[in-house]
Write a protein that holds these residues in place. Structure first.
Motif, short mmCIF file in Angstrom:
data_model
loop_
_atom_site.label_atom_id
_atom_site.label_comp_id
_atom_site.label_asym_id
_atom_site.label_seq_id
_atom_site.Cartn_x
_atom_site.Cartn_y
_atom_site.Cartn_z
N GLN A 246 13.12 20.13 77.06
CA GLN A 246 13.18 18.67 76.98
C GLN A 246 12.51 18.11 75.72
O GLN A 246 12.09 16.97 75.69
CB GLN A 246 12.59 18.02 78.24
CG GLN A 246 13.29 18.40 79.53
CD GLN A 246 14.78 18.09 79.49
OE1 GLN A 246 15.17 16.99 79.17
NE2 GLN A 246 15.61 19.08 79.79
N PHE A 247 12.42 18.92 74.69
CA PHE A 247 11.87 18.49 73.41
C PHE A 247 13.00 17.84 72.61
O PHE A 247 14.08 18.43 72.48
CB PHE A 247 11.31 19.70 72.65
CG PHE A 247 10.51 19.36 71.45
CD1 PHE A 247 9.20 18.95 71.56
CD2 PHE A 247 11.06 19.45 70.18
CE1 PHE A 247 8.44 18.64 70.45
CE2 PHE A 247 10.32 19.15 69.06
CZ PHE A 247 9.01 18.74 69.20
N PRO A 248 12.81 16.64 72.09
CA PRO A 248 13.89 15.98 71.34
C PRO A 248 14.30 16.81 70.11
O PRO A 248 13.48 17.16 69.29
CB PRO A 248 13.28 14.65 70.91
CG PRO A 248 12.10 14.45 71.80
CD PRO A 248 11.61 15.79 72.18
N MET A 249 15.60 17.07 70.01
CA MET A 249 16.10 17.91 68.92
C MET A 249 15.98 17.23 67.56
O MET A 249 15.89 17.90 66.54
CB MET A 249 17.56 18.30 69.18
CG MET A 249 17.74 19.22 70.36
SD MET A 249 16.79 20.74 70.24
CE MET A 249 17.62 21.57 68.93
N TRP A 250 15.94 15.92 67.54
CA TRP A 250 15.83 15.24 66.25
C TRP A 250 14.49 15.53 65.60
O TRP A 250 14.38 15.51 64.38
CB TRP A 250 16.08 13.74 66.39
CG TRP A 250 15.04 12.98 67.14
CD1 TRP A 250 15.03 12.69 68.47
CD2 TRP A 250 13.85 12.41 66.60
NE1 TRP A 250 13.91 11.98 68.78
CE2 TRP A 250 13.16 11.79 67.66
CE3 TRP A 250 13.29 12.37 65.33
CZ2 TRP A 250 11.95 11.14 67.49
CZ3 TRP A 250 12.08 11.71 65.16
CH2 TRP A 250 11.43 11.11 66.23
N LEU A 251 13.46 15.83 66.41
CA LEU A 251 12.16 16.18 65.83
C LEU A 251 12.23 17.52 65.10
O LEU A 251 11.54 17.72 64.10
CB LEU A 251 11.08 16.22 66.90
CG LEU A 251 10.58 14.86 67.38
CD1 LEU A 251 9.62 15.02 68.55
CD2 LEU A 251 9.92 14.10 66.25
N MET A 252 13.05 18.42 65.60
CA MET A 252 13.22 19.69 64.91
C MET A 252 13.96 19.47 63.59
O MET A 252 13.56 19.99 62.55
CB MET A 252 13.99 20.68 65.78
CG MET A 252 14.17 22.03 65.14
SD MET A 252 15.14 23.16 66.13
CE MET A 252 16.75 22.47 65.98
N SER A 253 15.03 18.70 63.61
CA SER A 253 15.79 18.44 62.39
C SER A 253 14.97 17.61 61.39
O SER A 253 15.19 17.69 60.19
CB SER A 253 17.08 17.70 62.72
OG SER A 253 17.90 18.51 63.53
N ALA A 254 14.06 16.82 61.90
CA ALA A 254 13.23 15.99 61.03
C ALA A 254 12.32 16.84 60.14
O ALA A 254 11.84 16.36 59.11
CB ALA A 254 12.40 15.01 61.85
N SER A 255 12.11 18.10 60.51
CA SER A 255 11.29 18.97 59.65
C SER A 255 11.95 19.16 58.29
O SER A 255 11.29 19.10 57.25
CB SER A 255 11.06 20.32 60.32
OG SER A 255 12.27 21.04 60.46
N LEU A 256 13.26 19.33 58.29
CA LEU A 256 13.98 19.46 57.03
C LEU A 256 13.98 18.13 56.28
O LEU A 256 13.83 18.10 55.05
CB LEU A 256 15.41 19.94 57.27
CG LEU A 256 16.29 20.15 56.04
CD1 LEU A 256 15.65 21.11 55.06
CD2 LEU A 256 17.66 20.65 56.46
#
Length: 166
Positions: free
Chosen positions: A126-136
């Motif tokens: 349930q971790f928002p995927m946009w936070l992962m993409s925000a790393s890039l």
């Protein structure tokens, strides 16, 4: 090419400090996971997932730090053979190309992040995927800032200062 940044400024070490904290937290979390798996015979899926996300932020921030220090991968065989000002002009051109590249990648990653936010996609934990993409996105934004800094430094110290001295 030499690096022009000031070692004494805190903001020139920001990526290093954030990266050190991320790395320390990752090591602790992964150590806990190893203990859980081999001693307690259980596992927590969130540990490896969050460690992966922290690693992504670590890598893309390190990319920005490499731009600042001019430590990124480059082929300098041709540039090193150029005479003084031509070498500076070539380095300036390369940083402009780098800036265009990281800006273009950052733009398309921004579109992806906005799309993921609108769709409310989440991972298995349930971790928002946009936070992962925000790393890039963060890495490309910081790299763009570091490219702009280097463009400014090359123009200021190699082109403008040399004119003042003549």
């Amino acid at each position: 090419m030499k690096a022009y940044y000031n070692e004494n400024k805190f903001y020139n070490h920001l990526e290093e400090w954030v990266g050190a904290v991320l790395l320390a937290v990752m090591v602790v979390l992964l150590f806990v996971q190893v203990i859980m798996r081999y001693v307690l015979k259980t596992s927590a899926a969130w540990i490896s997932e969050y460690s992966l996300y922290m690693f992504m932020y670590f890598v893309f921030l390190a990319c920005s730090g490499a731009f600042l220090r001019n430590d990124h991968i480059q082929i300098v065989a041709v540039i090193e053979k150029l005479p003084g000002k031509m070498k500076d002009l070539a380095n300036l051109f390369l940083y402009i190309v780098d800036l265009i590249f990281v800006t273009a990648v950052g733009y398309y990653v921004l579109l992806r992040v906005l799309d993921q936010m609108a769709m409310k996609t989440v991972s298995i934990t349930q971790f928002p995927m946009w936070l992962m993409s925000a790393s890039l996105l963060l890495g490309m934004g910081a790299s763009a800032v570091r490219c702009l800094m280097n463009i400014y430094f090359i123009i200021r110290y190699e082109f403008l200062n040399s004119r003042e001295g003549k």
